[in-house]
Design an enzyme around this catalytic site. Structure first.
Site, PDB file in Angstrom:
ATOM      1  N   HIS A  50      33.474  -0.037 -22.963  1.00  0.00           N
ATOM      2  CA  HIS A  50      34.730  -0.462 -22.328  1.00  0.00           C
ATOM      3  C   HIS A  50      34.452  -1.694 -21.483  1.00  0.00           C
ATOM      4  O   HIS A  50      33.436  -1.757 -20.795  1.00  0.00           O
ATOM      5  CB  HIS A  50      35.287   0.658 -21.455  1.00  0.00           C
ATOM      6  CG  HIS A  50      36.708   0.443 -21.036  1.00  0.00           C
ATOM      7  ND1 HIS A  50      37.082  -0.528 -20.133  1.00  0.00           N
ATOM      8  CD2 HIS A  50      37.846   1.071 -21.405  1.00  0.00           C
ATOM      9  CE1 HIS A  50      38.391  -0.479 -19.963  1.00  0.00           C
ATOM     10  NE2 HIS A  50      38.882   0.473 -20.717  1.00  0.00           N
ATOM     11  N   GLY A 194      37.497 -14.271  -1.203  1.00  0.00           N
ATOM     12  CA  GLY A 194      36.082 -14.030  -1.444  1.00  0.00           C
ATOM     13  C   GLY A 194      35.344 -15.270  -1.903  1.00  0.00           C
ATOM     14  O   GLY A 194      35.898 -16.367  -1.999  1.00  0.00           O
ATOM     15  N   SER A 199      28.392 -11.455  -6.814  1.00  0.00           N
ATOM     16  CA  SER A 199      27.120 -10.744  -6.813  1.00  0.00           C
ATOM     17  C   SER A 199      26.909 -10.047  -8.155  1.00  0.00           C
ATOM     18  O   SER A 199      27.842  -9.497  -8.737  1.00  0.00           O
ATOM     19  CB  SER A 199      27.099  -9.702  -5.688  1.00  0.00           C
ATOM     20  OG  SER A 199      26.048  -8.767  -5.876  1.00  0.00           O
ATOM     21  N   LYS A 200      25.669 -10.040  -8.626  1.00  0.00           N
ATOM     22  CA  LYS A 200      25.350  -9.344  -9.869  1.00  0.00           C
ATOM     23  C   LYS A 200      25.481  -7.834  -9.704  1.00  0.00           C
ATOM     24  O   LYS A 200      25.554  -7.104 -10.696  1.00  0.00           O
ATOM     25  CB  LYS A 200      23.938  -9.691 -10.324  1.00  0.00           C
ATOM     26  CG  LYS A 200      22.845  -9.203  -9.383  1.00  0.00           C
ATOM     27  CD  LYS A 200      21.470  -9.564  -9.917  1.00  0.00           C
ATOM     28  CE  LYS A 200      20.364  -9.031  -8.990  1.00  0.00           C
ATOM     29  NZ  LYS A 200      19.013  -9.350  -9.514  1.00  0.00           N
ATOM     30  N   GLY A 203      30.151  -7.810  -8.959  1.00  0.00           N
ATOM     31  CA  GLY A 203      31.107  -8.507  -9.797  1.00  0.00           C
ATOM     32  C   GLY A 203      32.337  -8.933  -9.025  1.00  0.00           C
ATOM     33  O   GLY A 203      32.254  -9.346  -7.857  1.00  0.00           O
TER      34      GLY A 203
END
Length: 326
Positions: A50, A194, A199-200, A203
């Site tokens: 998904h 933001g 950020s990994k 997200g």
């Protein structure tokens, strides 16, 4: 009040439905739930069939309507938010006690905007994108997702049987780890709040205000060829993509229906649908259309299921959870 939880292990996602009679109470609950998800979940470890863009992937705020509540006999709004962690679908549309004016939708928009501003200003500086009534241009959730590459898998399933001509924007497969935009940044499509470099681990988040809708998924079974052999998973997914495109409004199908085909449990496939206006095309119409298209494709469709509650059910659950008598 927490009025519904839908856990879908196959898609590595969970949807929470929160409800309140005051926008400030609802926004507080959303921020608490979102903060907990951001603290305990890591997008880099995600893997599922998904799509996803963030740990707190989607927050949709809706006003279900108004009820005259005793003993004060005043009319109070019932606001509902669906918050999904890791990956999610589904805005909403009321079929029950709808707000006859734009007041309810504006309240929902103000709530979504306030949450986005606080998430964006938090120490994580979470990038947030607004849609629906919460955005000045009333942009659609699907358009924001498409611009960010939501529908493009990290590991696509590509068939070699002639059906691979489908656009990569509609390709199925697996979404793993951090989305590409976490590496490239968001300069070409900046968030509303933001930072521009997500950020990994977290997200980005989608937040919007829309009428309440239903999420309805229909399984599609493996077709059998002339030698009574099941076809491959890739072929089944491509058949599902054809069905999903033809059932959706975007593909010339049912009005108010968004659809995509996804791999599901046991290597199967299902048509995941957002019913943006169930009063026009509800689960019955979608089920009938998917069954018809599946038959034309040489396969069969199973009985579909809802992943969220109807507006009627949510109103009753909200009143019960809040201990309010009508």
């Amino acid at each position: 009040a927490l009025v519904n939880v839908f856990v879908d292990g196959n898609y590595h996602r969970t949807g929470f439905t929160l409800a309140a009679c005051e926008p400030s109470l609802l926004s507080h609950a959303i921020l608490q739930l979102s903060g907990s998800a951001l603290e305990h979940l890591d997008l880099a470890t995600h893997s599922a069939s998904h799509p996803r863009l963030g740990v707190v992937d989607h927050i949709s705020v809706s006003c279900l309507g108004y009820r005259a509540l005793r003993p004060t006999s005043t009319s109070r709004p019932d606001l509902t938010a669906r918050t999904t962690c890791r990956a999610c679908s589904g805005p909403g549309r009321p079929s029950f006690s709808p707000d006859p004016t734009l007041q309810g939708l504006q309240m929902a928009a103000d709530c979504a905007t306030a949450v986005a501003q606080q998430l964006g200003a938090s120490p994580r500086l979470l990038p947030c994108y607004l849609y629906g009534a919460a955005h000045p241009q009333q942009r659609r959730l699907a358009d924001v997702r498409r611009a960010l590459g939501y529908f493009v898998p990290d590991r696509p399933n590509v068939s070699s049987d002639g059906l691979q001509a489908l656009s990569s924007q509609d390709a199925g497969g697996t979404w793993e780890g951090t989305p590409p935009m976490c590496h490239t940044g968001l300069a070409l499509y900046p968030p509303d709040t933001g930072q521009s470099m997500p950020s990994k681990h977290w997200g980005v988040a989608m937040l919007g205000a829309v009428p309440w809708s239903l999420n309805y998924n229909v399984p599609v079974h493996f077709p059998v060829d002339a030698d009574s052999q099941r076809v491959g998973v890739d072929h089944l997914l491509m058949l599902g993509k054809v069905i999903a495109k033809r059932v959706s409004e975007r593909g010339g199908g049912l009005a108010g229906v968004e659809a995509m085909a996804l791999l599901h449990e046991g290597g199967g496939c299902e048509i995941a649908c957002n019913l943006l206006d169930p009063s026009q095309n509800g689960p019955g119409e979608v089920q009938e259309r998917v069954e018809q298209l599946a038959a034309e494709a040489g396969t069969t469709a199973g009985l579909g299921y809802l992943t969220n509650k109807t507006a009627e059910q949510l109103m009753e659950l909200t009143l019960k959870q809040l201990g309010v008598s009508e």
